[in-house]
Every structure is written in C-alpha cells, then in structure tokens.
Design an enzyme around this catalytic site. Structure first.
Site, PDB file in Angstrom:
ATOM      1  N   GLY A  45       0.840  -1.190   0.000  1.00  0.00           N
ATOM      2  CA  GLY A  45       0.000   0.000   0.000  1.00  0.00           C
ATOM      3  C   GLY A  45       0.873   1.235   0.000  1.00  0.00           C
ATOM      4  O   GLY A  45       2.011   1.205   0.479  1.00  0.00           O
ATOM      5  N   GLN A  50       3.033   9.861   1.421  1.00  0.00           N
ATOM      6  CA  GLN A  50       4.305   9.133   1.439  1.00  0.00           C
ATOM      7  C   GLN A  50       5.187   9.453   0.236  1.00  0.00           C
ATOM      8  O   GLN A  50       6.354   9.072   0.215  1.00  0.00           O
ATOM      9  CB  GLN A  50       4.049   7.633   1.515  1.00  0.00           C
ATOM     10  CG  GLN A  50       3.439   7.198   2.837  1.00  0.00           C
ATOM     11  CD  GLN A  50       3.220   5.715   2.855  1.00  0.00           C
ATOM     12  OE1 GLN A  50       2.215   5.220   2.345  1.00  0.00           O
ATOM     13  NE2 GLN A  50       4.169   4.992   3.426  1.00  0.00           N
ATOM     14  N   CYS A 106       5.624   0.009   7.745  1.00  0.00           N
ATOM     15  CA  CYS A 106       5.310   1.144   6.871  1.00  0.00           C
ATOM     16  C   CYS A 106       6.563   1.520   6.090  1.00  0.00           C
ATOM     17  O   CYS A 106       7.661   1.563   6.650  1.00  0.00           O
ATOM     18  CB  CYS A 106       4.841   2.316   7.729  1.00  0.00           C
ATOM     19  SG  CYS A 106       4.429   3.803   6.801  1.00  0.00           S
ATOM     20  N   LEU A 107       6.395   1.796   4.804  1.00  0.00           N
ATOM     21  CA  LEU A 107       7.533   2.189   3.969  1.00  0.00           C
ATOM     22  C   LEU A 107       8.197   3.466   4.468  1.00  0.00           C
ATOM     23  O   LEU A 107       9.390   3.668   4.260  1.00  0.00           O
ATOM     24  CB  LEU A 107       7.091   2.354   2.514  1.00  0.00           C
ATOM     25  CG  LEU A 107       6.568   1.091   1.823  1.00  0.00           C
ATOM     26  CD1 LEU A 107       6.077   1.422   0.410  1.00  0.00           C
ATOM     27  CD2 LEU A 107       7.631   0.006   1.786  1.00  0.00           C
ATOM     28  N   HIS A 148      -4.958   1.109   7.166  1.00  0.00           N
ATOM     29  CA  HIS A 148      -3.591   1.626   7.333  1.00  0.00           C
ATOM     30  C   HIS A 148      -3.337   2.787   6.367  1.00  0.00           C
ATOM     31  O   HIS A 148      -2.845   3.845   6.768  1.00  0.00           O
ATOM     32  CB  HIS A 148      -2.591   0.489   7.087  1.00  0.00           C
ATOM     33  CG  HIS A 148      -1.164   0.905   7.184  1.00  0.00           C
ATOM     34  ND1 HIS A 148      -0.345   0.555   8.237  1.00  0.00           N
ATOM     35  CD2 HIS A 148      -0.384   1.650   6.344  1.00  0.00           C
ATOM     36  CE1 HIS A 148       0.861   1.070   8.052  1.00  0.00           C
ATOM     37  NE2 HIS A 148       0.870   1.735   6.904  1.00  0.00           N
ATOM     38  N   GLU A 149      -3.679   2.598   5.098  1.00  0.00           N
ATOM     39  CA  GLU A 149      -3.445   3.650   4.100  1.00  0.00           C
ATOM     40  C   GLU A 149      -4.354   4.850   4.331  1.00  0.00           C
ATOM     41  O   GLU A 149      -3.934   5.999   4.163  1.00  0.00           O
ATOM     42  CB  GLU A 149      -3.610   3.097   2.674  1.00  0.00           C
ATOM     43  CG  GLU A 149      -2.626   2.000   2.310  1.00  0.00           C
ATOM     44  CD  GLU A 149      -1.172   2.341   2.597  1.00  0.00           C
ATOM     45  OE1 GLU A 149      -0.772   3.510   2.416  1.00  0.00           O
ATOM     46  OE2 GLU A 149      -0.433   1.428   3.012  1.00  0.00           O
ATOM     47  N   HIS A 152      -3.027   7.324   6.739  1.00  0.00           N
ATOM     48  CA  HIS A 152      -2.051   8.272   6.180  1.00  0.00           C
ATOM     49  C   HIS A 152      -2.748   9.544   5.695  1.00  0.00           C
ATOM     50  O   HIS A 152      -2.186  10.634   5.793  1.00  0.00           O
ATOM     51  CB  HIS A 152      -1.292   7.643   5.005  1.00  0.00           C
ATOM     52  CG  HIS A 152      -0.140   6.788   5.409  1.00  0.00           C
ATOM     53  ND1 HIS A 152       0.975   7.290   6.046  1.00  0.00           N
ATOM     54  CD2 HIS A 152       0.088   5.460   5.254  1.00  0.00           C
ATOM     55  CE1 HIS A 152       1.836   6.315   6.264  1.00  0.00           C
ATOM     56  NE2 HIS A 152       1.323   5.182   5.793  1.00  0.00           N
TER      57      HIS A 152
END
Length: 194
Positions: A45, A50, A106-107, A148-149, A152
């Site tokens: 995701g 991000q 998370c990235l 989760h996304e 953000h």
C-alpha cells in the site's frame, strides 16, 4: 516514475489531506507512478503523503499475501489475488467487527514493526481513476490495508497505535529515521536533509 518515499519526521505525514477535484490532474499517471513506487519498495500500500503529496489518494496491491512464501507457515489468502486498486477521495463510512492484531510496518518507517489492533470489516466510499464512485465492504487483510493507508490521509501512522512502552522502546529508532540514519533498499526523502 518512481518517487522517493517520505521518511518519518516529515511534517507532510502528519497533515490531513485535501480532496482532489475532478480533472485536476492526470490520475491514471499518478496512480501508475504510485504503483511503480510501491512495487519498487516491496510494499502492499502507498498513500499520497508518502510521496510528498497532500491529496486524498492511495493505492493497494495485496497480491503478495495470496502467494505462498516458503519461509512463512501461513497459508496464502487467495481472496487477495486480485486486490489491486486505486482509492481516490476515500471516506470510511463504517468500521465494525472484532478488533484483531497484526504486525504492521510502513515504507516511511523502515525497520520498525508492531502489532496494531483494527476492526475486522470496513465500508468505504471512493472514486476510481475513471472518476466512478464506489461503495464497498472489505474484511480481514484487505480491510487492514485500507485502514492503514486511510490513516495516512488523516495524518496518522501505525506507530500511533502502539502501547506506550513499545513507543518508548522505538523512540531512538524513529529519531534516527527522521535524521536519515536508516538503511532501506529504496530511495527515501528526509525532511532533515532539505
């Protein structure tokens, strides 16, 4: 085009995002770039903040969860085999069901993982890249990835859900990430290096 991933500590990750206007931008190109960036970082995701954009869009591709990993004892989730979507101007309408834990990462926060409890099912309204509106319900891992996304887009990160003791334990690691002292196998952008 592959964007650098914005690292923990950049203020954009804490800002609520704005809604996108129809025909404001080339959504197909942005979506394709986001998928390319996400795949290049081995993510499932990716949300616009991000990559440094303060707009309401995220992409998901949960197909890795549908394949058997020799090192993993878990069975693949075949329901995720085709779960690859772009969510534009999403709004979560309802989150229901028993909360369950899963170790999230998370990235933007490489090398840190932690158990996060989230409701089992989510109902979401969003637009696709053709600007068609959808209202759909997802459960299990698909719901978790969406939640989760979506966080953000609200300026929330998975580490916000961790217990106080765990937060204290990772405090130095988070500080190191924000300063650029982290190893990641993808390009990152650090606010401290601007």
């Amino acid at each position: 085009m592959i964007y650098p991933i914005v690292a923990f500590g950049d203020p954009i990750l804490r800002k609520p995002t704005r809604f996108i206007e129809k025909d404001e931008m080339d959504l197909k190109k942005l979506s394709d770039d986001m998928f390319e960036t996400m795949h290049g970082a081995s993510g499932v995701g990716l949300a616009a903040p991000q990559i440094g954009l303060n707009i309401r869009i995220f992409v998901v591709d949960a197909t890795p969860f549908s394949r058997k990993d020799d090192e993993d004892d878990d069975e693949p989730d075949l329901s995720l085999a085709d779960f690859r979507k772009t969510f534009i101007n999403p709004e979560i309408l309802e989150e229901v069901g028993e909360e369950w834990a899963f170790e999230e990462g998370c990235l933007s926060i490489p090398g840190i993982r932690g158990d996060v409890y989230r409701p089992e099912t989510v109902r979401i309204r969003y637009r696709d890249i053709e600007w068609n509106e959808h209202e759909e319900e997802y459960s299990g891992m698909a719901a978790r990835i969406i939640q989760h996304e979506y966080d953000h887009l609200l300026g929330k990160l998975f580490v916000d859900y961790l217990p106080t003791l765990k937060k204290q334990f990772i405090k130095k690691k988070l500080s190191d990430i924000s300063k650029g002292n982290v190893d990641a196998d993808y390009r990152m952008r650090f606010s401290s290096r601007k």
